[in-house]
Design an enzyme around this catalytic site. Structure first.
Site, PDB file in Angstrom:
ATOM      1  N   GLY A   1       0.840  -1.194   0.000  1.00  9.63           N
ATOM      2  CA  GLY A   1       0.000   0.000   0.000  1.00  9.63           C
ATOM      3  C   GLY A   1       0.867   1.232   0.000  1.00  9.63           C
ATOM      4  CG  HIS A   2       4.481   1.170   0.554  1.00 10.14           C
ATOM      5  ND1 HIS A   2       5.474   0.689  -0.253  1.00 10.14           N
ATOM      6  CD2 HIS A   2       4.373   0.271   1.567  1.00 10.14           C
ATOM      7  CE1 HIS A   2       5.946  -0.426   0.242  1.00 10.14           C
ATOM      8  NE2 HIS A   2       5.285  -0.720   1.347  1.00 10.14           N
ATOM      9  CB  ALA A   3       4.903   4.073  -4.793  1.00  7.76           C
TER      10      ALA A   3
ATOM     11  NE  ARG B  92       5.779  -4.181  -2.030  1.00  2.18           N
ATOM     12  CZ  ARG B  92       6.974  -4.109  -1.502  1.00  2.18           C
ATOM     13  NH1 ARG B  92       8.009  -3.819  -2.228  1.00  2.18           N
ATOM     14  NH2 ARG B  92       7.120  -4.313  -0.224  1.00  2.18           N
TER      15      ARG B  92
ATOM     16  CB  ILE C 147       4.564   7.781  -2.455  1.00  2.00           C
ATOM     17  CG1 ILE C 147       5.773   8.519  -3.022  1.00  2.00           C
ATOM     18  CG2 ILE C 147       3.287   8.582  -2.685  1.00  2.00           C
ATOM     19  CD1 ILE C 147       5.715   8.706  -4.533  1.00  2.00           C
TER      20      ILE C 147
END
Ligand code: TYD
Length: 133
Positions: free
Chosen positions: A49-51, A96, A121
């Site tokens: 749940g982030h990049a 992701r 992010i």
């Protein structure tokens, strides 16, 4: 932006037990700065749940199976990992999510950078602005 892809690793079959190997710059296209692993994930839970702005990764299901969904800001693609001799190359800049972990699954993640909270992010709208430039 680079595309994610499955990389098949060497498999050394042996009646005593099989062996696979990852060498930086040979099997994967980056220097390994860090390794971490994800385990004991409760059924139904999500990870990710982030990049990352800079960090590139390579993810292997050393045991069990799980899904990795990658999003480049325009389209999403899901990869199912269920063998210890292949892994998913995840270039920087992709959103992701990891899900559908099987019981006792073990995810090894090799990273190109040291841990840096500022490289994440975590807000999807912010990611879309970052990705769609
Ligand atoms: P996070 O990367 O958000 O996990 P996931 O993507 O699997 O959901 O990390 C979870 C926590 O662990 C967060 O508080 C930061 C910490 N962490 C480190 O301290 N070092 C690391 O190398 C990693 C990957 C995470």
């Amino acid at each position: 932006m680079e595309h994610p892809r499955i990389i098949e690793l060497a498999k050394i079959f042996d009646p005593r037990g099989n062996l696979s190997v990852i060498e930086e710059f040979k099997d994967i296209p980056f220097k390994i700065e860090r390794a971490y692993w994800i385990y004991d994930v409760p059924g139904g839970d999500h990870r990710g749940g982030h990049a990352y702005k800079e960090n590139t990764e390579f993810i292997v299901a050393l045991s069990g199976s799980f899904d990795v969904e990658l999003d480049n800001g325009y389209e999403k693609k899901t990869f199912h990992l269920n063998r210890s001799y292949y892994g998913l190359y995840v270039p920087k800049g992709l959103w992701r999510e990891m899900s559908n972990f099987s019981t006792n699954s073990l995810a090894l993640v090799l990273s190109s950078t040291e841990y840096d909270a500022d490289d994440y992010i975590r807000d999807y709208q912010e990611f879309l602005k970052f990705a769609r430039v």
